[in-house]
Design a protein around this motif. Sequence first.
Motif, mmCIF file in Angstrom:
data_model
loop_
_atom_site.group_PDB
_atom_site.id
_atom_site.type_symbol
_atom_site.label_atom_id
_atom_site.label_comp_id
_atom_site.label_asym_id
_atom_site.label_seq_id
_atom_site.Cartn_x
_atom_site.Cartn_y
_atom_site.Cartn_z
ATOM 1 N N HIS A 174 0.869 -1.316 0.167
ATOM 2 C CA HIS A 174 -0.053 0.306 -0.110
ATOM 3 C C HIS A 174 0.986 1.479 0.095
ATOM 4 O O HIS A 174 0.395 2.462 -1.245
ATOM 5 N N VAL A 175 2.291 1.353 1.156
ATOM 6 C CA VAL A 175 2.933 2.511 0.479
ATOM 7 C C VAL A 175 3.452 2.492 -0.748
ATOM 8 O O VAL A 175 3.664 3.736 -0.937
ATOM 9 N N GLU A 176 3.624 1.986 -1.485
ATOM 10 C CA GLU A 176 4.076 1.830 -2.436
ATOM 11 C C GLU A 176 2.822 2.483 -3.509
ATOM 12 O O GLU A 176 3.824 3.309 -4.357
ATOM 13 N N GLU A 177 1.497 2.089 -3.215
ATOM 14 C CA GLU A 177 1.134 2.141 -3.959
ATOM 15 C C GLU A 177 0.578 3.780 -3.657
ATOM 16 O O GLU A 177 0.812 4.791 -4.729
ATOM 17 N N ILE A 178 0.512 4.705 -2.796
ATOM 18 C CA ILE A 178 0.939 5.797 -2.802
ATOM 19 C C ILE A 178 2.169 6.662 -3.026
ATOM 20 O O ILE A 178 2.161 7.518 -3.963
ATOM 21 N N ALA A 179 3.093 5.978 -2.980
ATOM 22 C CA ALA A 179 3.884 6.506 -3.956
ATOM 23 C C ALA A 179 3.967 6.968 -4.754
ATOM 24 O O ALA A 179 4.863 7.779 -5.469
ATOM 25 N N GLU A 180 3.270 5.941 -5.567
ATOM 26 C CA GLU A 180 2.880 6.151 -7.142
ATOM 27 C C GLU A 180 2.495 7.417 -7.438
ATOM 28 O O GLU A 180 2.629 7.949 -8.641
ATOM 29 N N ARG A 181 1.245 7.372 -6.885
ATOM 30 C CA ARG A 181 0.976 8.630 -7.135
ATOM 31 C C ARG A 181 1.265 9.735 -6.485
ATOM 32 O O ARG A 181 1.576 11.727 -6.746
ATOM 33 N N PHE A 182 2.279 9.985 -5.171
ATOM 34 C CA PHE A 182 1.966 11.165 -3.851
ATOM 35 C C PHE A 182 3.996 11.663 -3.641
ATOM 36 O O PHE A 182 4.655 12.463 -3.520
ATOM 37 N N ALA A 183 4.809 10.549 -3.787
ATOM 38 C CA ALA A 183 6.288 10.412 -3.914
ATOM 39 C C ALA A 183 6.445 11.737 -4.853
ATOM 40 O O ALA A 183 6.211 11.649 -6.023
ATOM 41 N N PRO A 184 8.265 12.395 -4.930
ATOM 42 C CA PRO A 184 8.652 12.241 -3.348
ATOM 43 C C PRO A 184 6.735 12.993 -2.407
ATOM 44 O O PRO A 184 7.014 14.190 -2.619
ATOM 45 N N VAL A 185 6.798 12.408 -0.894
ATOM 46 C CA VAL A 185 6.175 13.348 0.361
ATOM 47 C C VAL A 185 7.613 13.539 1.254
ATOM 48 O O VAL A 185 8.724 13.378 1.049
ATOM 49 N N ASP A 186 6.585 14.956 1.515
ATOM 50 C CA ASP A 186 8.082 16.106 2.336
ATOM 51 C C ASP A 186 8.280 15.152 3.687
ATOM 52 O O ASP A 186 9.246 14.835 4.304
ATOM 53 N N THR A 187 7.323 14.889 4.478
ATOM 54 C CA THR A 187 6.993 14.699 5.888
ATOM 55 C C THR A 187 5.839 13.356 5.855
ATOM 56 O O THR A 187 4.403 13.261 5.785
ATOM 57 N N ALA A 188 7.199 12.149 6.473
ATOM 58 C CA ALA A 188 6.163 10.839 6.769
ATOM 59 C C ALA A 188 5.687 10.606 7.583
ATOM 60 O O ALA A 188 7.053 10.334 8.969
ATOM 61 N N ILE A 189 4.844 11.068 8.322
ATOM 62 C CA ILE A 189 4.501 10.643 10.350
ATOM 63 C C ILE A 189 3.804 9.033 9.778
ATOM 64 O O ILE A 189 2.597 8.481 9.427
ATOM 65 N N LEU A 190 4.980 8.092 10.546
ATOM 66 C CA LEU A 190 4.904 6.286 10.353
ATOM 67 C C LEU A 190 4.269 6.045 11.157
ATOM 68 O O LEU A 190 5.398 5.648 12.480
ATOM 69 N N PHE A 191 3.583 5.468 12.044
ATOM 70 C CA PHE A 191 3.225 4.026 12.465
ATOM 71 C C PHE A 191 4.500 3.265 13.080
ATOM 72 O O PHE A 191 3.781 2.723 12.143
ATOM 73 N N LEU A 192 4.890 2.537 13.875
ATOM 74 C CA LEU A 192 5.551 2.160 13.897
ATOM 75 C C LEU A 192 5.283 0.886 14.843
ATOM 76 O O LEU A 192 4.259 0.573 15.124
ATOM 77 N N GLY A 193 6.932 0.758 15.711
ATOM 78 C CA GLY A 193 6.562 -0.412 16.536
ATOM 79 C C GLY A 193 5.889 -2.060 16.538
ATOM 80 O O GLY A 193 6.610 -2.529 17.749
ATOM 81 N N GLY A 194 6.192 -2.687 15.212
ATOM 82 C CA GLY A 194 5.941 -3.901 15.137
ATOM 83 C C GLY A 194 4.818 -4.239 15.896
ATOM 84 O O GLY A 194 5.067 -5.603 16.633
ATOM 85 N N ALA A 195 3.651 -3.874 15.390
ATOM 86 C CA ALA A 195 3.043 -4.339 16.617
ATOM 87 C C ALA A 195 2.787 -5.644 16.679
ATOM 88 O O ALA A 195 2.589 -5.979 15.301
ATOM 89 N N ARG A 196 2.841 -6.951 17.322
ATOM 90 C CA ARG A 196 2.281 -7.939 16.733
ATOM 91 C C ARG A 196 0.949 -8.379 18.367
ATOM 92 O O ARG A 196 1.709 -8.174 19.191
ATOM 93 N N MET A 197 -0.092 -9.024 18.377
ATOM 94 C CA MET A 197 -0.458 -10.351 19.556
ATOM 95 C C MET A 197 -0.184 -11.994 18.933
ATOM 96 O O MET A 197 -0.785 -11.794 18.300
#
Length: 260
Positions: A174-197
Amino acid sequence: MSGASATSEKIPVRVYGGPTTLIEYGGLRLVTDPTFDPPGEYPMPLPGDHKLIKTAPSTVTAAGLGRVDAVLLSHDEHDDNLDSAGRALLSEVPVVFTTESGAGRLGGTALGLAFWQTAELKRPDGGTVTVTGVPARHGPVGCEPITGDVIGFILTSDDLPSVYVSGDNAALEHVEEIAERFAPVDTAILFLGGARMPFAFDGALLTLDSAQGAEAAKALGARRVVPAHYDSWAHFQEGHGEIQAAFTAAGLADRLDFAR
């Protein structure tokens, strides 16, 4: 990308713990995934006795945010993205952008966006900010019946650099799809944390981990990366140190801005 090459302005972003950030954009104040409740156990909307455990308080209260012009809510079904105090805030905000299903549950000023759908906000100076809903997936393929719908956002305006808010996204495609339309992006606020259950999807990632965050930054051509959603909850598996190490290994350490 609207305005990105025309200005070197640094968009003010502040991270308050978990997924909650404040973005000042074109004179507007936008908050992501508001969470202000105290540390403790929060039941999950799943069969069985499953809980989310909050380990640290937010560094701001809802009242301490000051004026909020809009909320960018990636999803409404989990307390680590929208808690009781966050829900109370929504009723005071002119507009809440979120998923279509979430808008149906929340009512009020909530406006649901489909992927790639846009909405406009009027700036105090008479200009316009465009909010685009962008794809996100909160886990592996097919997770939606369990984890629910989720959405990310792109902010653009004619004379401002662009901002991407990933929401709880685990899908690099999905990030790659977004990049196809909007890259380069200036500021990326990335939700990280490697969340797992451990009980969900054989422990598969529910959000990007640190190494994937670096890959996302490369795909987006992001000048600046603001990590969020990596602390204050027990199911986040990677924190500040892992993010710093992954971006250093990828040669992107100079793009990191922890914005605390």
